[in-house]
Design a protein around this motif. Sequence first.
Motif, PDB file in Angstrom:
ATOM      1  N   LEU A 263       8.288   6.288   7.762  1.00 39.31           N
ATOM      2  CA  LEU A 263       8.367   5.481   6.545  1.00 39.31           C
ATOM      3  C   LEU A 263       9.587   4.580   6.538  1.00 39.31           C
ATOM      4  CD1 LEU A 263       7.313   8.167   3.918  1.00 39.31           C
ATOM      5  CD2 LEU A 263       5.979   6.183   4.646  1.00 39.31           C
ATOM      6  N   GLY A 264      10.213   4.432   7.707  1.00 39.36           N
ATOM      7  CA  GLY A 264      11.372   3.562   7.804  1.00 39.36           C
ATOM      8  C   GLY A 264      10.978   2.202   8.335  1.00 39.36           C
ATOM      9  N   PHE A 265      11.680   1.765   9.366  1.00 38.26           N
ATOM     10  CA  PHE A 265      11.398   0.466   9.949  1.00 38.26           C
ATOM     11  C   PHE A 265      10.059   0.475  10.681  1.00 38.26           C
ATOM     12  CE2 PHE A 265      16.017   0.588   9.615  1.00 38.26           C
ATOM     13  CZ  PHE A 265      16.258  -0.627   8.995  1.00 38.26           C
ATOM     14  N   GLY A 266       9.557  -0.728  10.959  1.00 30.41           N
ATOM     15  CA  GLY A 266       8.289  -0.852  11.653  1.00 30.41           C
ATOM     16  C   GLY A 266       8.360  -0.390  13.092  1.00 30.41           C
ATOM     17  N   ASP A 267       7.207  -0.449  13.758  1.00 28.20           N
ATOM     18  CA  ASP A 267       7.132   0.051  15.132  1.00 28.20           C
ATOM     19  C   ASP A 267       7.983  -0.760  16.096  1.00 28.20           C
ATOM     20  OD1 ASP A 267       5.359   1.959  14.243  1.00 28.20           O
ATOM     21  OD2 ASP A 267       3.586   0.737  14.683  1.00 28.20           O
ATOM     22  N   ASP A 268       8.178  -2.047  15.807  1.00 26.99           N
ATOM     23  CA  ASP A 268       8.934  -2.896  16.721  1.00 26.99           C
ATOM     24  C   ASP A 268      10.440  -2.743  16.555  1.00 26.99           C
ATOM     25  OD1 ASP A 268       6.539  -3.874  17.657  1.00 26.99           O
ATOM     26  OD2 ASP A 268       6.509  -5.576  16.246  1.00 26.99           O
ATOM     27  N   ALA A 269      10.882  -2.182  15.448  1.00 30.86           N
ATOM     28  CA  ALA A 269      12.316  -2.041  15.198  1.00 30.86           C
ATOM     29  C   ALA A 269      12.878  -0.867  15.987  1.00 30.86           C
ATOM     30  CB  ALA A 269      12.573  -1.844  13.707  1.00 30.86           C
ATOM     31  N   ILE A 270      14.174  -0.938  16.253  1.00 31.49           N
ATOM     32  CA  ILE A 270      14.862   0.116  16.997  1.00 31.49           C
ATOM     33  C   ILE A 270      15.684   0.922  16.007  1.00 31.49           C
ATOM     34  CG2 ILE A 270      16.491   0.602  18.850  1.00 31.49           C
ATOM     35  CD1 ILE A 270      15.782  -2.155  19.992  1.00 31.49           C
ATOM     36  N   SER A 271      15.447   2.208  15.971  1.00 32.37           N
ATOM     37  CA  SER A 271      16.121   3.079  15.004  1.00 32.37           C
ATOM     38  C   SER A 271      16.324   4.449  15.634  1.00 32.37           C
ATOM     39  CB  SER A 271      15.295   3.205  13.725  1.00 32.37           C
ATOM     40  OG  SER A 271      15.829   4.182  12.858  1.00 32.37           O
ATOM     41  N   TRP A 272      17.440   5.065  15.294  1.00 31.05           N
ATOM     42  CA  TRP A 272      17.709   6.413  15.788  1.00 31.05           C
ATOM     43  C   TRP A 272      16.639   7.391  15.316  1.00 31.05           C
ATOM     44  CZ3 TRP A 272      23.476   6.010  14.113  1.00 31.05           C
ATOM     45  CH2 TRP A 272      24.211   5.348  15.107  1.00 31.05           C
ATOM     46  N   GLY A 273      16.223   7.269  14.069  1.00 32.33           N
ATOM     47  CA  GLY A 273      15.223   8.189  13.538  1.00 32.33           C
ATOM     48  C   GLY A 273      13.910   8.085  14.273  1.00 32.33           C
ATOM     49  N   ALA A 274      13.472   6.861  14.593  1.00 31.18           N
ATOM     50  CA  ALA A 274      12.229   6.684  15.337  1.00 31.18           C
ATOM     51  C   ALA A 274      12.342   7.246  16.747  1.00 31.18           C
ATOM     52  CB  ALA A 274      11.865   5.200  15.375  1.00 31.18           C
TER      53      ALA A 274
END
Length: 320
Positions: A263-274
Motif C-alpha cells: 500500500l506504499g509506492f507503486g511497483d516501479d518505485a524503489i523502497s526499503w519496504g518493498a
Amino acid sequence: MPDLTKTPAVDEPEVVLAEAQAGGKVLDGGEANGARSLWSDAWRDLRRRPLFIISSALILVVLLMAAFPGLFTSADPASGDLTKHFLGEPKLAHFFQEDWFGYDRQGRSIYARTVFGVRNSVMVGVGVTLLVTLFGGLVGMLAGYFGGFWDSLLSRITDVFFGIPFLLGAMVVLNAFTNRNVWVITGALAFLGWTQIARVMRGAVITTKHADYVMAAKALGAGTKRILFRHVLPNAVAPVIVVATIALGTYIVAESTLSYLGLGFGDDAISWGADISDATNDIRNNPHTLIFPAGMLSLTVLAFIMLGDAVREALDPKLR
C-alpha cells in the motif's frame, strides 16, 4: 531627585519585558540570560555528547544518500539481469561496488537498491514531520493558550483522530488511491499523525502561559499574536522538537510498513519496504537479500531516535 513627570521612553516596556523574561538578569553584551541558557547552553551540551555526534554523522550520510545517490553507486537500481539471479554473496572487499551486497531474484544490485531506497523513505519521513509539527503545533498552541470552549473543542477533535489506529487508518486512506506517490503517502500519514504533537504543545503552552514574562507582556498591553509567537511559542517549542525528531524515525518505519504490505509506492518505485517484502520469500536460502535493506532501515531509525534522546537530555536541565 528623579523627575516623576518625565514621560517614559517608548522602548522602556520592551526593556522591562526582556528583563522579566530573562529573570531580571542581562548579560554583559545585552543578551537575555534566558534565551542563552536554553538554546546556546543546549548546543554547547550537545557538542560534547558522543550520542549526538554519532547520530548526526549517520543522519548526514543518510541525507547525502537521499540527495546524491550517485556519489555512492553508479549502478542502475531498476536494471535487472536474470543471469545474475541471486548471484554472488556479500563481498566486504568490494566497497561501494555494484556487487557489494550481491543480487536479488531479478538480478538487480541489492546495494544500489539499498542506496536509492533512502530517498523515498526520507522524503516521506521529513515531509510528514514538517506537516504534523506545523498543524499539530498550531492546534495545541491555540487550545492551550485560549482554553475554555476552544480548548474543549480542539481537544475533542484531537481525541477523535487519536482514537483512529495510525497504520490501519493510513491503509484505509491509501487504499482509495491508485497512484500512490510521495505526496499522497505523506498526506495520508500526516492526516492521522498530528495528534501527539498537538497534545505535547498544548501541555507546554498551558505551563508557559502562566509564566511571569507572559503576565508582564499582557500587563504592558502586548497583543495576542505578539504574545503567542514572541513569548509563548519560543519557550514551549522545546518538547515539540524532541518529539518530532523521534517521530521522524517512526514515520520512516510507517512508510516501509505500508510498502511492505503493498500500500506504499507503486511497483516501479524503489523502497526499503518493498525490497523487504520481496526478500521474505528467499530468507532461508538467500538471507542477505533481506538483511541489507532491513539493516539500513533499522540503522536510519536508530539514528533519529538517538538524536531525539540527545536533544531531549540537552533541553531538559533535570537530565543534565
